[in-house]
Structures are given as structure tokens and as C-alpha cells.
Enzyme design. Structure first.
Site, PDB file in Angstrom:
ATOM      1  N   GLN A   1      -1.002   5.054   5.610  1.00 51.80           N
ATOM      2  CA  GLN A   1      -0.648   3.672   5.268  1.00 51.80           C
ATOM      3  C   GLN A   1      -1.869   2.897   4.767  1.00 51.80           C
ATOM      4  O   GLN A   1      -2.946   2.963   5.358  1.00 51.80           O
ATOM      5  CB  GLN A   1      -0.073   2.967   6.494  1.00 51.80           C
ATOM      6  CG  GLN A   1       0.398   1.542   6.221  1.00 51.80           C
ATOM      7  CD  GLN A   1       0.640   0.760   7.502  1.00 51.80           C
ATOM      8  OE1 GLN A   1      -0.281   0.501   8.264  1.00 51.80           O
ATOM      9  NE2 GLN A   1       1.888   0.404   7.749  1.00 51.80           N
TER      10      GLN A   1
ATOM     11  N   ARG B   1      12.021   0.471  -9.565  1.00 57.62           N
ATOM     12  CA  ARG B   1      11.483   1.267  -8.456  1.00 57.62           C
ATOM     13  C   ARG B   1      12.155   2.627  -8.354  1.00 57.62           C
ATOM     14  O   ARG B   1      11.493   3.614  -8.016  1.00 57.62           O
ATOM     15  CB  ARG B   1      11.673   0.537  -7.119  1.00 57.62           C
ATOM     16  CG  ARG B   1      10.817  -0.693  -6.932  1.00 57.62           C
ATOM     17  CD  ARG B   1      10.917  -1.191  -5.505  1.00 57.62           C
ATOM     18  NE  ARG B   1      10.267  -0.269  -4.571  1.00 57.62           N
ATOM     19  CZ  ARG B   1      10.440  -0.294  -3.260  1.00 57.62           C
ATOM     20  NH1 ARG B   1      11.267  -1.161  -2.711  1.00 57.62           N
ATOM     21  NH2 ARG B   1       9.800   0.562  -2.482  1.00 57.62           N
TER      22      ARG B   1
ATOM     23  N   GLY C   1       0.262   0.877  -6.841  1.00 60.16           N
ATOM     24  CA  GLY C   1      -0.061   1.582  -8.073  1.00 60.16           C
ATOM     25  C   GLY C   1      -1.510   2.027  -8.134  1.00 60.16           C
ATOM     26  O   GLY C   1      -2.013   2.669  -7.216  1.00 60.16           O
TER      27      GLY C   1
ATOM     28  N   GLU D   1      -1.415   7.389  -8.107  1.00 61.16           N
ATOM     29  CA  GLU D   1      -0.078   6.853  -7.915  1.00 61.16           C
ATOM     30  C   GLU D   1       0.505   6.415  -9.258  1.00 61.16           C
ATOM     31  O   GLU D   1      -0.224   6.171 -10.229  1.00 61.16           O
ATOM     32  CB  GLU D   1      -0.144   5.661  -6.934  1.00 61.16           C
ATOM     33  CG  GLU D   1       1.160   4.938  -6.661  1.00 61.16           C
ATOM     34  CD  GLU D   1       2.251   5.835  -6.099  1.00 61.16           C
ATOM     35  OE1 GLU D   1       2.725   6.728  -6.838  1.00 61.16           O
ATOM     36  OE2 GLU D   1       2.663   5.624  -4.942  1.00 61.16           O
ATOM     37  N   ARG D   2       1.805   6.303  -9.297  1.00 63.93           N
ATOM     38  CA  ARG D   2       2.483   5.702 -10.450  1.00 63.93           C
ATOM     39  C   ARG D   2       1.897   4.318 -10.711  1.00 63.93           C
ATOM     40  O   ARG D   2       1.666   3.536  -9.786  1.00 63.93           O
ATOM     41  CB  ARG D   2       3.970   5.600 -10.114  1.00 63.93           C
ATOM     42  CG  ARG D   2       4.805   4.847 -11.112  1.00 63.93           C
ATOM     43  CD  ARG D   2       6.218   4.748 -10.563  1.00 63.93           C
ATOM     44  NE  ARG D   2       7.031   3.872 -11.389  1.00 63.93           N
ATOM     45  CZ  ARG D   2       8.250   3.463 -11.050  1.00 63.93           C
ATOM     46  NH1 ARG D   2       8.782   3.851  -9.897  1.00 63.93           N
ATOM     47  NH2 ARG D   2       8.942   2.677 -11.851  1.00 63.93           N
TER      48      ARG D   2
ATOM     49  N   HIS E   1      -1.052   9.986   1.260  1.00 66.13           N
ATOM     50  CA  HIS E   1      -2.080   9.246   2.002  1.00 66.13           C
ATOM     51  C   HIS E   1      -1.481   8.419   3.135  1.00 66.13           C
ATOM     52  O   HIS E   1      -0.307   8.041   3.103  1.00 66.13           O
ATOM     53  CB  HIS E   1      -2.863   8.328   1.060  1.00 66.13           C
ATOM     54  CG  HIS E   1      -2.018   7.227   0.454  1.00 66.13           C
ATOM     55  ND1 HIS E   1      -1.700   6.079   1.140  1.00 66.13           N
ATOM     56  CD2 HIS E   1      -1.429   7.120  -0.762  1.00 66.13           C
ATOM     57  CE1 HIS E   1      -0.950   5.301   0.366  1.00 66.13           C
ATOM     58  NE2 HIS E   1      -0.765   5.915  -0.792  1.00 66.13           N
TER      59      HIS E   1
ATOM     60  N   TYR F   1       2.260   0.694 -11.594  1.00 66.55           N
ATOM     61  CA  TYR F   1       3.356  -0.274 -11.560  1.00 66.55           C
ATOM     62  C   TYR F   1       3.190  -1.406 -12.563  1.00 66.55           C
ATOM     63  O   TYR F   1       4.003  -2.337 -12.591  1.00 66.55           O
ATOM     64  CB  TYR F   1       3.525  -0.833 -10.139  1.00 66.55           C
ATOM     65  CG  TYR F   1       4.314   0.090  -9.246  1.00 66.55           C
ATOM     66  CD1 TYR F   1       5.696   0.198  -9.378  1.00 66.55           C
ATOM     67  CD2 TYR F   1       3.694   0.859  -8.275  1.00 66.55           C
ATOM     68  CE1 TYR F   1       6.431   1.051  -8.565  1.00 66.55           C
ATOM     69  CE2 TYR F   1       4.415   1.720  -7.456  1.00 66.55           C
ATOM     70  CZ  TYR F   1       5.781   1.803  -7.609  1.00 66.55           C
ATOM     71  OH  TYR F   1       6.511   2.653  -6.809  1.00 66.55           O
TER      72      TYR F   1
END
Length: 211
Positions: free
Chosen positions: A12, A115, A23, A88-89, A10, A91
Site C-alpha cells: 500500500q 478505470r 499512475g 503502473e498505468r 507493491h 492515469y
């Protein structure tokens, strides 16, 4: 050779700009992010591709990137499947924190490990291995069969969910993937063989600014 798989991170987001761990949180694209998504769409138009289906995550920054790309291709009505398997991962406790503030709280070395290690997650979150453990089965059951049927498939997702795919597609070790970063809005075009291995890979843009 069978179908084509295109992966795009994606554009910014607001939180990318603010240097926050994002995340599963859901910030919008910045103006630059919209420009990056448009640039990715134009690159794919110049490449001459038309998609049969698109996949994206459950998060709006990826969905908007996907929509902008399809608009550039004149395919705004294309069937698009949204699934949190491509998110996304996660966090965990780092989500929403400024990366510099996180370093001040836990120490630079510890945050770097969270990270950039392959299998050590932040508190309450996912490692890259954990992310791949949900992304890869989804790819195998939902995405790959379409590519092997000869379809052209777009996947607009996130840095880490896509890195977990790139790791397997590019046959990278868990050490090698740690140094791989994907630029926002830059399409990666994979053509696959009938045995699901990669026949060719084209990157339609500049990955040097990846972070």
C-alpha cells in the site's frame, strides 16, 4: 517444466490510502505497505525460493517492495533491473486526483469506464490495453528468456502492469481481466513450461482484499 516467475504488486502507498489516482506519480509506501511487503517476503521464504534476478519498475513504491522482499530472503544484494516499462498505468489527467472528486467532475459512469474498460483511456493517459502494449514486449524480451533458461525471477510492479501479464499468462479475455484485482504484497508463483505456457500457479496469501 522450466523456471519460476513470481509477480508481486507493491505494498500500500500513501496515495492508495488517500484514495488518489497514482499512475506514474511516486508516493512512498505506508507503514501498512511495508508490513505487506514483509509478509510477501516471509511467504516466499516459507515457500523456499531463492531468486536469480529481480525486475521492478521506475517507481519507488515497487522498488521498496522488491527490496523488502529480497531482505526477507537474505538476498539484498541480488541483481535488480529497474525499467519504466513495468510502471503502473498512466492515469493522465486523473493522476493525483481523489477518486470521489474525479467522479464529481466527470460523473461516476465515465470514471468507471476509464478505470475498468480494457481499451478506453482517461484524458492524456493509458488504457489497460496501452499498458499491456509496453509491458508485454518487455516481458517477452527481458524476463521470459530468463525463466525459460530455468531461472527464478521476481517481478515487483503495479496493479495494472501486472494485470496485463496475468491476462496473458492465465489466458483471460479482455472481459474477464476487468474483474481481476491483485492484492498488495501477495506473491503469485508461476511455474512455466518450455513453450512458455503456465504449468502451475500458486497464490501465497489472500487475494480477497484486492482493490
Amino acid at each position: 517444466m522450466t523456471g519460476t516467475l513470481v509477480l508481486v504488486r507493491h505494498g500500500q502507498s500513501d496515495w492508495n490510502l488517500k484514495n488518489l489516482f497514482t499512475g506514474w506519480r511516486d508516493p512512498d509506501l505506508t507503514d501498512l505497505g511495508v508490513q505487506e511487503a514483509n509478509a510477501g517476503g516471509k511467504a516466499l521464504k516459507d515457500y523456499g525460493i531463492q531468486f536469480d534476478i529481480a525486475f521492478t519498475s521506475d517507481l519507488s513504491r515497487a522498488q521498496k517492495t522488491c527490496g523488502i522482499i529480497l531482505d526477507n530472503l537474505g538476498q539484498s544484494g541480488l541483481e535488480t533491473i529497474r525499467d519504466q516499462a513495468l510502471n503502473e498505468r498512466d492515469y493522465g489527467d486523473l493522476s493525483g486526483l481523489n477518486k470521489d472528486d474525479a467522479r464529481a467532475k466527470w460523473g461516476e459512469e465515465q470514471v468507471h469506464i476509464w478505470r475498468r474498460s480494457y481499451d478506453i483511456p482517461p484524458p492524456g493517459g493509458e488504457s489497460l490495453r496501452d499498458t499491456g502494449a509496453r509491458v508485454w514486449p518487455y516481458y517477452l524480451t527481458e524476463i521470459l528468456p530468463r525463466v525459460l533458461r530455468g531461472e527464478k525471477v521476481l517481478v515487483a510492479a503495479h496493479g495494472n502492469s501486472l494485470r496485463s501479464l496475468v491476462m496473458v499468462l492465465d489466458k483471460l479475455t479482455k472481459e474477464q481481466i476487468l474483474s481481476v484485482n491483485l492484492a498488495t504484497g501477495v506473491p503469485m508463483v508461476y511455474k512455466l513450461n518450455a513453450d512458455s505456457t503456465v504449468a502451475s500457479k500458486d497464490v501465497l496469501g489472500d487475494m480477497s482484499g484486492a482493490h
